[in-house]
Enzyme design. Sequence first.
Site, PDB file in Angstrom:
ATOM      1  N   THR A  28       0.773  -1.297   0.229  1.00 37.75           N
ATOM      2  CA  THR A  28       0.039   0.044   0.090  1.00 37.75           C
ATOM      3  C   THR A  28       0.937   1.240   0.003  1.00 37.75           C
ATOM      4  OG1 THR A  28      -0.219  -0.082   2.583  1.00 37.75           O
ATOM      5  CG2 THR A  28      -1.771  -1.084   1.120  1.00 37.75           C
ATOM      6  N   ASP A  29       0.235   2.306  -0.311  1.00 41.39           N
ATOM      7  CA  ASP A  29       0.831   3.616  -0.342  1.00 41.39           C
ATOM      8  C   ASP A  29       0.302   4.362   1.029  1.00 41.39           C
ATOM      9  OD1 ASP A  29      -1.556   4.591  -0.820  1.00 41.39           O
ATOM     10  OD2 ASP A  29      -1.027   5.069  -3.168  1.00 41.39           O
ATOM     11  N   PHE A  30       0.647   5.718   0.995  1.00 37.90           N
ATOM     12  CA  PHE A  30       0.423   6.401   2.378  1.00 37.90           C
ATOM     13  C   PHE A  30      -1.066   6.523   2.553  1.00 37.90           C
ATOM     14  CE2 PHE A  30       0.185   9.662  -0.883  1.00 37.90           C
ATOM     15  CZ  PHE A  30      -1.063  10.446  -0.470  1.00 37.90           C
TER      16      PHE A  30
END
Length: 155
Positions: A28-30
Amino acid sequence: MKEYNFLLSGELMEGGHRLAQRVYYEDTDFSGLVYHARYLHFLERGRTDYLRCLGCEQSALLSADEEGLVFVVHRMEIDFKQPARMDDILIIQTITEKAGGAKMVLNQEIRRGDTLLIAAKVVIAVINRHGRPRRLPESVAEKFLGRPAEQVNPV
């Protein structure tokens, strides 16, 4: 807690293969959504385990004869429909559209349940150990097609 019963390398199905994968924090990203480039990893795992379930290990194909046989992605079209999130269970489905000559065409989907997240069309070039095009052996094409290669309509 939900109970799942998935095989490590997925399973063959009519015309293709199905593989379950969980989304981890590293995917995942932020924002908590799966980072777009990570879908390439999921798609690659689907293709690699499809080969494995067909009994075509890539290292064995490379060393099967003097020429060697290697699959490389030549072209990929991806439609991002909806995002996946951490802890989702994704199903990567790979269907063979064409296998013959010096290429294969695979259609792949990533789903969460019944929801389509990713649709991809992948053109695979068949090359030898020196990077030159080579024909896909009929015995390998038949495994991908689930029928004798001569029954394939040329595209």
